[in-house]
Design a protein around this motif. Structure first.
Motif, mmCIF file in Angstrom:
data_model
loop_
_atom_site.group_PDB
_atom_site.id
_atom_site.type_symbol
_atom_site.label_atom_id
_atom_site.label_comp_id
_atom_site.label_asym_id
_atom_site.label_seq_id
_atom_site.Cartn_x
_atom_site.Cartn_y
_atom_site.Cartn_z
ATOM 1 N N VAL A 1 28.947 13.921 10.023
ATOM 2 C CA VAL A 1 29.413 13.920 11.416
ATOM 3 C C VAL A 1 28.838 12.735 12.181
ATOM 4 O O VAL A 1 29.531 12.074 12.962
ATOM 5 C CB VAL A 1 29.038 15.253 12.098
ATOM 6 N N LEU A 2 27.560 12.447 11.954
ATOM 7 C CA LEU A 2 26.899 11.394 12.723
ATOM 8 C C LEU A 2 27.115 10.003 12.151
ATOM 9 O O LEU A 2 27.093 9.014 12.885
ATOM 10 C CB LEU A 2 25.395 11.690 12.812
ATOM 11 N N LEU A 3 27.310 9.916 10.830
ATOM 12 C CA LEU A 3 27.365 8.606 10.182
ATOM 13 C C LEU A 3 28.724 8.272 9.582
ATOM 14 O O LEU A 3 28.971 7.119 9.231
ATOM 15 C CB LEU A 3 26.317 8.525 9.055
ATOM 16 N N GLY A 4 29.598 9.247 9.431
ATOM 17 C CA GLY A 4 30.783 9.068 8.614
ATOM 18 C C GLY A 4 31.757 8.010 9.083
ATOM 19 O O GLY A 4 32.392 7.345 8.269
ATOM 20 N N THR A 5 31.899 7.820 10.385
ATOM 21 C CA THR A 5 32.876 6.858 10.884
ATOM 22 C C THR A 5 32.264 5.965 11.948
ATOM 23 O O THR A 5 32.846 5.747 13.014
ATOM 24 C CB THR A 5 34.113 7.563 11.456
ATOM 25 N N GLY A 6 31.090 5.442 11.665
ATOM 26 C CA GLY A 6 30.462 4.532 12.610
ATOM 27 C C GLY A 6 29.665 5.252 13.674
ATOM 28 O O GLY A 6 29.324 6.426 13.545
ATOM 29 N N ALA A 7 29.347 4.544 14.749
ATOM 30 C CA ALA A 7 28.533 5.109 15.812
ATOM 31 C C ALA A 7 29.210 6.344 16.398
ATOM 32 O O ALA A 7 30.419 6.361 16.604
ATOM 33 C CB ALA A 7 28.307 4.064 16.907
ATOM 34 N N PRO A 8 28.440 7.402 16.672
ATOM 35 C CA PRO A 8 29.048 8.674 17.081
ATOM 36 C C PRO A 8 29.610 8.648 18.497
ATOM 37 O O PRO A 8 28.996 8.121 19.421
ATOM 38 C CB PRO A 8 27.876 9.657 16.982
ATOM 39 N N SER A 9 30.773 9.226 18.654
ATOM 40 C CA SER A 9 31.365 9.442 19.969
ATOM 41 C C SER A 9 30.747 10.701 20.580
ATOM 42 O O SER A 9 30.082 11.482 19.887
ATOM 43 C CB SER A 9 32.875 9.647 19.828
ATOM 44 N N PRO A 10 30.927 10.946 21.873
ATOM 45 C CA PRO A 10 30.426 12.192 22.468
ATOM 46 C C PRO A 10 30.975 13.435 21.770
ATOM 47 O O PRO A 10 30.249 14.429 21.629
ATOM 48 C CB PRO A 10 30.916 12.104 23.924
ATOM 49 N N ARG A 11 32.216 13.378 21.312
ATOM 50 C CA ARG A 11 32.784 14.547 20.635
ATOM 51 C C ARG A 11 32.035 14.835 19.334
ATOM 52 O O ARG A 11 31.721 15.987 19.038
ATOM 53 C CB ARG A 11 34.261 14.307 20.348
ATOM 54 N N ARG A 12 31.741 13.798 18.564
ATOM 55 C CA ARG A 12 31.007 14.007 17.320
ATOM 56 C C ARG A 12 29.564 14.390 17.591
ATOM 57 O O ARG A 12 28.960 15.161 16.848
ATOM 58 C CB ARG A 12 31.098 12.757 16.452
#
Length: 493
Positions: free
Chosen positions: A147-158
């Motif tokens: 969730v935190l690393l899978g698609t780059g820097a985390p958005s507020p939703r993640r």
């Protein structure tokens, strides 16, 4: 169908090492599942199963395992279904960990190495065969990393989703509270946002992430604390903290020099300091009539134990710090053996016969939930025990090496400084260290070292990737390094 099989075959050939490890891990789990039917049962297993339908939060463990795992699975099957799903979850978690490493530019061999401990460690497989919550906490650790690393820097939703996962992890095992610290640190630096903290966009990026995480995590834990208060009349998440705090303090308390009031003096161990019992014995001493009889009727023993623990730590801080340091270091020993005062490692080892903490209760539980007596296949049990005690475990020094590589990379030594993955390494390493240190602060057990199998090898292989990164000018267009630079190091847009 032919196209699907062809694609699967190419994927297996491309990742042949991981495929071999997965096959070995599946075989070991199948053997474990058949060797001990319907499931391995420990003292805590009886507490979990005995709390089904009642969901009393005042016991030794939070009630997340009963709510999230046992209730839905036992509604459609027996204990053998629970362990089967736990084994599947273990394999899927290992593959997901390897896939995440690949996404960060780790080569296929090292990505397979990140998954190997989860797939092959005999202690991991044994805990999956047990009716215990630990295997699911590891699943949540892998989910948090994705969730935190899978698609780059985390958005507020993640970030909010990460908060929900941390709340669920705490409801499985309280030690997951330690994850809040490294995750908040990661949300502060992810995507290079810390470089922009002097600007309004930087504060907005960081602030929205942190607020989303805190609100989501707080909603889960606040709801659970409210339920705990409704059932017990006190605010909290568990009563276990008082007991393990007392256990830690009891083994180091110098009762001849401590300044204690009359009530806390009664809580001091009667044994000489050099002849104390195991920490685990003191943590469960409330069950002993001799201990309860020391106090006036109506005394809140949880409160006494909590005050005694904090008093000892306050007056003997160096003794406490040394005890925690020693227990933290134990997890990195070459072999999994007992030291004086440890919880016996045999609890987490396959036995040749069905382990019976209570023979009659074990039989009754197996009959109630699976309609059969507990059985063992001697040949399979002997093989699993031999494997686990010989080569089937992750050596502690190797875990330490992974951790040191990750630490050096996170600090920006050499090429790692411009690798673009330092924040991801810091997150995984921080999650490992905070969980291991908090566990050591209360009690050492080889069971509590299992989160290291998820986090330290993953952090280590990311560290190796950071040190081996080629200069940017030599990286071909569309490479994984360039993808990583675009999506993980740069701030959200």
């Amino acid at each position: 169908m032919v196209a699907v099989l062809g694609s699967a075959g190419r994927l297996i050939r491309r990742h042949w090492l991981l495929s071999v490890l997965v096959l070995a891990g599946v075989v070991l789990r199948v053997l474990s599942w058949f060797a001990y039917q319907p499931a391995l049962l420990f003292v805590d297993s009886f507490r979990y199963l005995g709390n089904l339908g009642e969901f009393n939060p005042s016991g030794l463990n939070p009630i997340g395992y009963e709510l999230f795992v046992l209730t839905p699975l036992l509604a459609v099957g027996g204990l053998e279904l629970v362990t089967a799903v736990q084994h599947v979850a273990g394999v899927v978690s290992a593959v997901a960990l390897s896939a995440l490493a690949l996404r960060y530019g780790v080569n296929r061999w090292w990505a397979a190495a990140a998954a190997a401990p989860l797939l092959l460690d005999g202690y991991q497989i044994q805990i999956e065969q047990l009716i215990m919550s630990d295997a699911w906490q590891q699943v949540l650790l892998v989910a948090l990393l994705w969730v935190l690393l899978g698609t780059g820097a985390p958005s507020p939703r993640r970030a909010a989703l990460a908060g929900l996962l941390v709340g669920m992890a705490v409801m499985l095992r309280l030690v997951a509270l330690a994850l809040v610290v490294p995750i908040l640190g990661y949300l502060l630096i992810a995507g290079g946002a810390w470089r922009l903290l002097r600007t309004a966009p930087g504060w907005r990026t960081v602030g929205l992430r942190i607020v989303a995480f805190v609100l989501a995590c707080g909603a889960v834990l606040g709801g659970y604390a409210t339920y705990f208060h409704a059932e017990t009349g006190k605010w909290g998440l568990t009563r276990t903290t008082s007991q393990v705090l007392y256990g830690r303090a009891a083994v180091i308390a110098d009762c001849d020099t401590l300044e204690l009031d009359a009530l806390l003096e009664r809580a001091c161990p009667t044994e000489p300091l050099d002849d104390r019992r195991r920490l685990d014995d003191y943590a469960h001493i409330q069950r002993e009539k001799g201990f309860r009889d020391r106090f006036p009727p109506g005394t809140d023993l949880y409160q006494v134990q909590r005050e005694f623990g904090w008093t000892v730590i306050g007056q003997q801080p160096l003794d406490f710090a040394w005890a925690v340091t020693v227990d933290f270091a134990k997890g990195f020993r070459p072999t999994r053996v007992d030291a004086p005062g440890d919880v016996p490692v045999s609890r987490w080892q396959f036995q040749r016969e069905f382990p019976n903490a209570d023979r009659e209760l074990t039989k009754d539980v197996a009959q109630e939930f699976s309609g059969r007596d507990p059985t063992t296949v001697p040949g399979l049990a002997a093989f699993l025990r031999g494997y686990q005690l010989s080569v089937g475990y992750m050596p502690g020094p190797l875990l330490a090496v992974f951790g040191l590589i990750a630490l050096a990379a996170a600090l920006g030594v050499g090429r790692a400084r411009t690798s673009g993955v330092r924040s991801a390494i810091a997150l995984a390493l921080g999650m490992a260290l905070t969980m291991l240190i908090l566990s050591a602060a209360f009690e050492f057990s080889w069971r509590y070292q299992l989160p290291a199998l998820v986090l330290l090898p993953f952090a280590g292989v990311l560290g190796i990737r950071a040190f081996r990164r080629r200069p940017a000018a030599s990286v071909p267009a569309g490479s994984e390094w360039q993808w990583q630079r675009r999506t993980t190091w740069l701030p959200d847009r």
